[in-house]
Scaffold this active site. Structure first.
Site, PDB file in Angstrom:
ATOM      1  N   ASN A 163      52.115  62.597  22.375  1.00 52.12           N
ATOM      2  CA  ASN A 163      52.207  63.047  20.997  1.00 52.12           C
ATOM      3  C   ASN A 163      52.221  61.840  20.053  1.00 52.12           C
ATOM      4  O   ASN A 163      52.014  60.708  20.484  1.00 52.12           O
ATOM      5  CB  ASN A 163      53.451  63.925  20.833  1.00 52.12           C
ATOM      6  CG  ASN A 163      53.251  65.040  19.824  1.00 52.12           C
ATOM      7  OD1 ASN A 163      52.691  64.825  18.760  1.00 52.12           O
ATOM      8  ND2 ASN A 163      53.713  66.229  20.166  1.00 52.12           N
TER       9      ASN A 163
ATOM     10  N   HIS B 254      62.003  39.711  26.873  1.00 57.32           N
ATOM     11  CA  HIS B 254      62.296  38.368  26.362  1.00 57.32           C
ATOM     12  C   HIS B 254      63.541  37.812  27.045  1.00 57.32           C
ATOM     13  O   HIS B 254      64.524  38.530  27.241  1.00 57.32           O
ATOM     14  CB  HIS B 254      62.510  38.411  24.848  1.00 57.32           C
ATOM     15  CG  HIS B 254      61.322  38.904  24.091  1.00 57.32           C
ATOM     16  ND1 HIS B 254      60.319  38.060  23.660  1.00 57.32           N
ATOM     17  CD2 HIS B 254      60.951  40.156  23.721  1.00 57.32           C
ATOM     18  CE1 HIS B 254      59.393  38.774  23.021  1.00 57.32           C
ATOM     19  NE2 HIS B 254      59.747  40.049  23.053  1.00 57.32           N
TER      20      HIS B 254
ATOM     21  N   ARG C 189      71.264  65.904  36.813  1.00 62.91           N
ATOM     22  CA  ARG C 189      71.304  66.857  37.941  1.00 62.91           C
ATOM     23  C   ARG C 189      69.894  67.030  38.487  1.00 62.91           C
ATOM     24  O   ARG C 189      68.910  66.645  37.863  1.00 62.91           O
ATOM     25  CB  ARG C 189      71.861  68.206  37.500  1.00 62.91           C
ATOM     26  CG  ARG C 189      70.988  68.947  36.504  1.00 62.91           C
ATOM     27  CD  ARG C 189      71.511  70.356  36.228  1.00 62.91           C
ATOM     28  NE  ARG C 189      70.622  71.078  35.353  1.00 62.91           N
ATOM     29  CZ  ARG C 189      70.651  71.030  34.037  1.00 62.91           C
ATOM     30  NH1 ARG C 189      71.529  70.267  33.420  1.00 62.91           N
ATOM     31  NH2 ARG C 189      69.798  71.745  33.316  1.00 62.91           N
TER      32      ARG C 189
END
Length: 199
Positions: A84, A114, A182
């Site tokens: 998206n 970095h 879970r």
């Protein structure tokens, strides 16, 4: 060993002063500009840019605009890929994404990193680690995935998560840092299925 090869080996490389790295980054910026300058209806033209410049694509995919990518040639996406709006890929190392993977808005894949050491960082040295995402993975809105992470098949990453460690297959994971909540089960879809039955 070139700076490009150092990056792919996951060791410190000169991301600031190396001409080859700089050319690759500038080329990627131009590609991102060209991609985002196309009209949303120009699907074929958008697909052509991706097919010609990604390492690998599936037959069917859609990357919404705007999209920004460093080092397009290190990115592989599988069949039926979707991302998206506002998807960012910093591909200092290989990015491998499986089939049927979907990204919500404002997600990022950050293979680049970095150093903590100030002098090393200020000298323009960086490192980059690969990112691997399996098949049938759903990535929620605003998720950021760091270099060195693998996400297993069929997992769901909750919105807003920062993924710094591997996530196994078939789980719901979320948070900052992202952790397994879970295992995913048929019960997770019960409320959606009930809604379909009532409709």
């Amino acid at each position: 060993m070139t700076e490009w090869e150092k990056a792919e080996a996951g060791i410190l490389y000169d991301a600031k002063g190396d001409p080859e790295i700089d050319r690759g980054r500038r080329r990627s910026q131009e590609l991102s500009f060209d991609y985002n300058s196309l009209r949303p209806s120009q699907i074929a033209e958008r697909e052509e840019i991706v097919r010609k410049n990604f390492k690998k694509t599936g037959k069917k995919f859609l990357i919404e605009q705007p999209f920004h990518c460093d080092f397009w040639e290190r990115v592989s996406i599988g069949e039926n890929f979707y991302s998206n709006y506002n998807f960012i890929i910093l591909a200092g190392n290989q990015i491998e994404i499986g089939d049927n993977v979907m990204f919500a808005p404002d997600c990022g894949l950050y293979a680049a990193g970095h150093p903590f050491d100030v002098e090393t960082r200020n000298a323009g040295l960086e490192y980059a680690w690969p990112i691997r995402i399996g098949n049938n993975v759903w990535i929620g809105g605003g998720v950021k995935i760091m270099g060195g992470v693998t996400i297993g098949d069929g997992s769901v990453i909750a919105a807003g998560s920062i993924v710094t460690k591997d996530i196994p297959a078939g789980v719901l994971a979320g948070g900052n840092p992202c952790r397994v909540i879970r295992k995913i089960s048929k019960e997770d879809d019960r409320k959606y299925m009930e809604g379909l039955v009532k409709a």
